[in-house]
Write a protein that holds these residues in place. Sequence first.
Motif, short mmCIF file in Angstrom:
data_model
loop_
_atom_site.label_atom_id
_atom_site.label_comp_id
_atom_site.label_asym_id
_atom_site.label_seq_id
_atom_site.Cartn_x
_atom_site.Cartn_y
_atom_site.Cartn_z
N THR A 1 -5.56 -26.25 10.80
CA THR A 1 -4.50 -26.91 10.02
C THR A 1 -3.60 -26.24 9.17
O THR A 1 -2.15 -26.45 9.49
N PHE A 2 -4.24 -25.16 8.52
CA PHE A 2 -3.36 -24.19 7.64
C PHE A 2 -2.46 -23.39 8.79
O PHE A 2 -1.00 -23.21 8.47
N LEU A 3 -2.88 -22.95 10.01
CA LEU A 3 -2.29 -22.27 10.73
C LEU A 3 -1.00 -22.95 11.56
O LEU A 3 -0.07 -22.79 11.66
N SER A 4 -1.40 -24.26 11.68
CA SER A 4 -0.44 -25.01 12.42
C SER A 4 0.75 -25.34 11.56
O SER A 4 1.84 -25.52 12.01
N ILE A 5 0.57 -25.62 10.23
CA ILE A 5 1.40 -25.99 9.09
C ILE A 5 2.53 -24.74 9.15
O ILE A 5 3.69 -24.67 9.17
N VAL A 6 1.66 -23.64 9.18
CA VAL A 6 2.56 -22.03 8.94
C VAL A 6 3.53 -22.00 9.99
O VAL A 6 4.68 -21.61 10.00
N ILE A 7 2.82 -22.23 11.15
CA ILE A 7 3.61 -22.11 12.53
C ILE A 7 4.92 -22.89 12.61
O ILE A 7 5.96 -22.49 12.78
N SER A 8 4.60 -24.20 12.28
CA SER A 8 5.69 -25.15 12.24
C SER A 8 6.57 -24.88 11.11
O SER A 8 7.92 -25.07 11.33
N LEU A 9 6.43 -24.30 9.83
CA LEU A 9 7.41 -23.96 8.99
C LEU A 9 8.29 -22.97 9.38
O LEU A 9 9.34 -22.66 9.11
N LEU A 10 7.45 -21.88 10.16
CA LEU A 10 8.26 -20.60 10.61
C LEU A 10 9.30 -20.81 11.85
O LEU A 10 10.23 -20.17 11.85
N SER A 11 8.90 -21.81 12.46
CA SER A 11 9.62 -22.06 13.68
C SER A 11 10.96 -23.05 13.39
O SER A 11 11.61 -23.58 14.37
N THR A 12 11.09 -23.43 12.22
CA THR A 12 12.31 -24.39 12.10
C THR A 12 13.59 -23.50 11.56
O THR A 12 14.45 -24.26 11.71
N VAL A 13 13.60 -22.33 11.90
CA VAL A 13 14.88 -21.54 11.63
C VAL A 13 15.72 -22.05 12.80
O VAL A 13 16.92 -22.11 12.64
N SER A 14 15.29 -21.99 13.92
CA SER A 14 16.33 -22.09 15.18
C SER A 14 16.60 -23.80 15.21
O SER A 14 17.57 -24.17 15.69
N ILE A 15 15.93 -24.74 14.52
CA ILE A 15 16.24 -25.93 14.52
C ILE A 15 17.50 -26.27 13.67
O ILE A 15 18.46 -27.08 14.04
N PHE A 16 17.78 -25.55 12.78
CA PHE A 16 19.15 -25.52 11.76
C PHE A 16 20.42 -25.29 12.64
O PHE A 16 21.51 -25.86 12.07
N ALA A 17 20.19 -24.34 13.37
CA ALA A 17 21.50 -24.12 14.60
C ALA A 17 22.00 -25.54 14.87
O ALA A 17 23.30 -25.70 15.28
N GLN A 18 21.30 -26.52 15.31
CA GLN A 18 21.72 -27.78 16.17
C GLN A 18 22.53 -28.53 15.26
O GLN A 18 23.50 -29.11 15.82
N CYS A 19 22.38 -28.67 13.80
CA CYS A 19 23.42 -29.63 13.09
C CYS A 19 24.57 -28.91 13.21
O CYS A 19 25.62 -29.82 13.26
N ALA A 20 25.01 -27.99 13.42
CA ALA A 20 26.64 -27.65 13.40
C ALA A 20 27.01 -27.94 14.83
O ALA A 20 28.21 -28.45 15.05
N MET A 21 26.36 -28.08 15.88
CA MET A 21 26.65 -28.26 17.06
C MET A 21 27.03 -29.74 17.28
O MET A 21 28.09 -30.36 17.73
N CYS A 22 26.01 -30.65 16.56
CA CYS A 22 26.34 -32.01 16.52
C CYS A 22 27.34 -32.44 15.66
O CYS A 22 28.18 -33.57 16.07
N ARG A 23 27.51 -31.92 14.62
CA ARG A 23 28.81 -32.22 13.72
C ARG A 23 30.15 -32.00 14.61
O ARG A 23 31.00 -32.62 14.26
N ALA A 24 30.12 -30.67 15.14
CA ALA A 24 31.38 -30.21 15.84
C ALA A 24 31.47 -31.39 16.93
O ALA A 24 32.78 -31.99 17.04
N THR A 25 30.61 -31.78 17.71
CA THR A 25 30.84 -32.88 18.63
C THR A 25 31.24 -34.14 18.10
O THR A 25 31.87 -34.78 18.76
N VAL A 26 30.57 -34.75 17.17
CA VAL A 26 31.07 -36.06 16.39
C VAL A 26 32.76 -35.74 16.12
O VAL A 26 33.41 -36.69 16.25
#
Length: 80
Positions: A5-30
């Motif tokens: 459980t701890f390992l899966s939480i750590v991995i999910s927290l570390l993998s969120t960096v690439s998700i933030f890039a999508q917000c700018a793309m959606c905003r620009a499209t809208v």
Amino acid sequence: MLKKTFLSIVISLLSTVSIFAQCAMCRATVENNISDGSSAVGAGLNNGILYLMVMPYIIISSIVYLWYRKTQKEKQALSM
């Protein structure tokens, strides 16, 4: 179990960096679609956000309901 459980939480927290890039793309499209006079993409994006927001609540409430029902059945079995 706790280590997994701890390992899966750590991995999910570390993998969120690439998700933030999508917000700018959606905003620009809208913004581009609204400036062209079309609001359909914005409405679809809002529906998608609401869908993603509601799903964790539905999952958690389902788990809590199943847990509650199981404990009630166990209490009834012990009282008999």
